[in-house]
Design a protein around this motif. Structure first.
Motif, PDB file in Angstrom:
ATOM      1  N   HIS A  64       0.827  -1.211   0.000  1.00 32.17           N
ATOM      2  CA  HIS A  64       0.000   0.000   0.000  1.00 32.17           C
ATOM      3  C   HIS A  64       0.862   1.262   0.000  1.00 32.17           C
ATOM      4  CE1 HIS A  64      -3.259   2.765   0.968  1.00 32.17           C
ATOM      5  NE2 HIS A  64      -2.489   3.247   1.926  1.00 32.17           N
ATOM      6  N   THR A  65       1.858   1.301   0.874  1.00 35.45           N
ATOM      7  CA  THR A  65       2.617   2.540   1.052  1.00 35.45           C
ATOM      8  C   THR A  65       3.539   2.816  -0.121  1.00 35.45           C
ATOM      9  OG1 THR A  65       2.531   2.196   3.435  1.00 35.45           O
ATOM     10  CG2 THR A  65       4.102   3.816   2.623  1.00 35.45           C
ATOM     11  N   THR A  66       4.273   1.806  -0.604  1.00 34.85           N
ATOM     12  CA  THR A  66       5.186   2.066  -1.724  1.00 34.85           C
ATOM     13  C   THR A  66       4.417   2.427  -2.987  1.00 34.85           C
ATOM     14  OG1 THR A  66       5.336  -0.298  -2.307  1.00 34.85           O
ATOM     15  CG2 THR A  66       7.005   0.584  -0.804  1.00 34.85           C
ATOM     16  N   SER A  67       3.246   1.831  -3.179  1.00 32.63           N
ATOM     17  CA  SER A  67       2.434   2.182  -4.349  1.00 32.63           C
ATOM     18  C   SER A  67       1.905   3.606  -4.225  1.00 32.63           C
ATOM     19  CB  SER A  67       1.278   1.197  -4.513  1.00 32.63           C
ATOM     20  OG  SER A  67       1.763  -0.090  -4.821  1.00 32.63           O
ATOM     21  N   ALA A  68       1.458   3.975  -3.028  1.00 35.16           N
ATOM     22  CA  ALA A  68       0.988   5.352  -2.815  1.00 35.16           C
ATOM     23  C   ALA A  68       2.123   6.350  -3.035  1.00 35.16           C
ATOM     24  CB  ALA A  68       0.419   5.497  -1.407  1.00 35.16           C
ATOM     25  N   ASN A  69       3.332   5.994  -2.592  1.00 29.71           N
ATOM     26  CA  ASN A  69       4.492   6.859  -2.808  1.00 29.71           C
ATOM     27  C   ASN A  69       4.763   7.056  -4.289  1.00 29.71           C
ATOM     28  OD1 ASN A  69       4.797   6.895  -0.030  1.00 29.71           O
ATOM     29  ND2 ASN A  69       6.510   5.450   0.000  1.00 29.71           N
ATOM     30  N   ALA A  70       4.727   5.948  -5.046  1.00 29.18           N
ATOM     31  CA  ALA A  70       4.993   6.019  -6.488  1.00 29.18           C
ATOM     32  C   ALA A  70       3.953   6.875  -7.191  1.00 29.18           C
ATOM     33  CB  ALA A  70       5.021   4.616  -7.078  1.00 29.18           C
ATOM     34  N   LYS A  71       2.695   6.710  -6.810  1.00 28.25           N
ATOM     35  CA  LYS A  71       1.631   7.500  -7.443  1.00 28.25           C
ATOM     36  C   LYS A  71       1.799   8.986  -7.123  1.00 28.25           C
ATOM     37  CE  LYS A  71      -1.650   3.683  -7.407  1.00 28.25           C
ATOM     38  NZ  LYS A  71      -2.868   3.095  -6.803  1.00 28.25           N
ATOM     39  N   ARG A  72       2.234   9.276  -5.916  1.00 28.13           N
ATOM     40  CA  ARG A  72       2.439  10.679  -5.517  1.00 28.13           C
ATOM     41  C   ARG A  72       3.618  11.292  -6.274  1.00 28.13           C
ATOM     42  NH1 ARG A  72       2.563   9.733  -0.596  1.00 28.13           N
ATOM     43  NH2 ARG A  72       4.800   9.637  -0.197  1.00 28.13           N
ATOM     44  N   LEU A  73       4.737  10.580  -6.337  1.00 30.26           N
ATOM     45  CA  LEU A  73       5.917  11.125  -7.000  1.00 30.26           C
ATOM     46  C   LEU A  73       5.697  11.293  -8.502  1.00 30.26           C
ATOM     47  CD1 LEU A  73       8.904  11.970  -7.051  1.00 30.26           C
ATOM     48  CD2 LEU A  73       9.495   9.550  -7.287  1.00 30.26           C
ATOM     49  N   PHE A  74       5.171  10.249  -9.135  1.00 30.08           N
ATOM     50  CA  PHE A  74       5.047  10.248 -10.602  1.00 30.08           C
ATOM     51  C   PHE A  74       3.681  10.710 -11.095  1.00 30.08           C
ATOM     52  CE2 PHE A  74       8.289   6.723  -9.979  1.00 30.08           C
ATOM     53  CZ  PHE A  74       9.362   7.506 -10.379  1.00 30.08           C
ATOM     54  N   LYS A  75       2.802  11.076 -10.149  1.00 29.30           N
ATOM     55  CA  LYS A  75       1.453  11.526 -10.508  1.00 29.30           C
ATOM     56  C   LYS A  75       0.738  10.479 -11.376  1.00 29.30           C
ATOM     57  CE  LYS A  75       2.465  16.462 -10.047  1.00 29.30           C
ATOM     58  NZ  LYS A  75       3.818  16.293  -9.483  1.00 29.30           N
ATOM     59  N   ILE A  76       0.853   9.245 -10.950  1.00 27.02           N
ATOM     60  CA  ILE A  76       0.160   8.147 -11.631  1.00 27.02           C
ATOM     61  C   ILE A  76      -1.264   8.081 -11.088  1.00 27.02           C
ATOM     62  CG2 ILE A  76       0.069   5.630 -11.871  1.00 27.02           C
ATOM     63  CD1 ILE A  76       3.129   5.628 -11.738  1.00 27.02           C
ATOM     64  N   PRO A  77      -2.259   8.124 -11.964  1.00 22.70           N
ATOM     65  CA  PRO A  77      -3.646   8.111 -11.479  1.00 22.70           C
ATOM     66  C   PRO A  77      -4.041   6.753 -10.896  1.00 22.70           C
ATOM     67  CG  PRO A  77      -3.597   7.997 -13.872  1.00 22.70           C
ATOM     68  CD  PRO A  77      -2.192   8.243 -13.446  1.00 22.70           C
TER      69      PRO A  77
END
Length: 256
Positions: free
Chosen positions: A243-256
Motif C-alpha cells: 500500500h505505502t510504496t504504491s501510494a508513494n509512487a503515485k504521488r511522485l510520478f502523478k500516476i492516477p
C-alpha cells in the motif's frame, strides 16, 4: 498491488515474450510499471510502450554512460516526448565513475543540462549514481533539483548518501540487491528509511532478486523486494509495504 518503478521493458531480452511477461506481472499483483529511457532511442521506445499498455508509464532522458553521444538537438525531441500524457519522469540521469563509458566532464555537463530541462518540464528526476556521491549531491543542490524532486533509483549507497538524498526531498528506491546475501548494510538503511520515501523496483532485466538469481529479471519479481522490506521491518506487513510504496509512487510520478 505493487508498482515497479524502474523497468527496461524495451530491452531485447524481452522481445520473445514481452506481452506475456507483462501479463504475468499483472497476475502477480503489479498494477503499474515505469519503463525507463536511457538515450533518445530508448526514450522513444519507452513512450511507445506506454502508449500500447494502459498500466505502463514512461521516463525520458540520457544515462551517464551515453552522455558522450548527446547532441543538443536531442533536447528538442525530449521536449516533444515530454508532452505525452504518460511521460511521468526525467531519467535515468546522473553520474557513473565506475565504468566511465563517458568522461566525467561530459557526464557532469549533461547531468546539469538535463536537470535544467527537467525543471523546465516540471518532471521529477530518476537518478543513477555510482562512485560519484559527492559530485551527484553537489550538482543536484546547485541546479535546485529539490524544486522538482525525484528518486535515487536502485539505491545501493551508504548511509550518508541516503541522508543527503532524503534531505533533498528525494525518494529511495530499493531493487533486488536488497535480497542479496552481502547486502546487510543496505538492509539496515532500508530498515531506517522513512516509509513515505521508499519505492520498490526491479531494474529488469538486470539485478534479479533471490530466489531467482541467474534468471532474467522481470516485473513480477518486484514482490520479492517488497517481501524483503517487510521482513526487515517487523512492524509492517507485506500489505503495508504494498500500500505505502504504491501510494508513494503515485504521488511522485502523478500516476492516477
Amino acid at each position: 498491488m505493487l508498482i515497479d518503478t524502474h523497468t527496461h521493458l524495451d530491452d531485447t531480452r524481452f522481445d520473445g515474450d514481452r506481452d506475456t511477461m507483462i501479463d504475468r506481472a499483472r497476475q502477480a499483483g503489479i498494477e503499474a510499471f515505469v519503463t525507463i529511457g536511457c538515450d533518445l532511442a530508448t526514450s522513444r521506445s519507452a513512450v511507445a510502450l506506454a502508449d500500447q499498455h494502459p498500466d505502463v508509464f514512461a521516463s525520458i532522458g540520457v544515462h551517464p554512460h551515453e552522455a558522450r553521444y548527446v547532441d543538443d538537438a536531442w533536447y528538442s525531441e525530449f521536449r516533444r516526448l515530454a508532452q505525452h500524457r504518460k511521460v511521468v519522469a526525467y531519467g535515468e540521469i546522473g553520474l557513473d565513475y565506475h565504468y566511465n563509458h563517458s568522461s566525467p566532464q561530459s557526464q557532469r555537463q549533461r547531468f546539469r543540462e538535463q536537470i535544467q530541462l527537467a525543471r523546465e518540464l516540471r518532471l521529477p528526476l530518476i537518478i543513477h549514481t555510482r562512485e560519484a556521491q559527492e559530485d551527484t549531491i553537489t550538482i543536484l543542490k546547485e541546479e535546485k533539483a529539490a524544486e522538482i524532486g525525484g528518486v535515487f533509483h536502485c539505491f545501493s549507497g551508504d548511509a550518508w548518501l541516503a541522508k543527503d538524498a532524503l534531505d533533498l526531498g528525494f525518494y529511495l528506491s530499493f531493487s533486488g540487491i536488497l535480497t542479496f546475501q552481502n547486502a546487510a548494510m543496505l538492509r539496515d538503511i532500508a530498515k531506517q528509511a522513512p516509509l513515505d520515501r521508499v519505492l520498490v523496483e526491479t531494474d529488469c532485466p538486470y539485478l534479479t532478486p533471490v530466489p531467482h538469481r541467474g534468471k532474467r529479471n522481470e516485473p513480477a519479481f518486484v514482490q520479492h523486494v517488497a517481501k524483503q522490506l517487510a521482513a526487515i521491518r517487523p512492524d509492517l506487513s507485506y500489505e503495508d509495504i504494498e500500500h505505502t510504496t504504491s501510494a508513494n509512487a503515485k504521488r511522485l510520478f502523478k500516476i492516477p
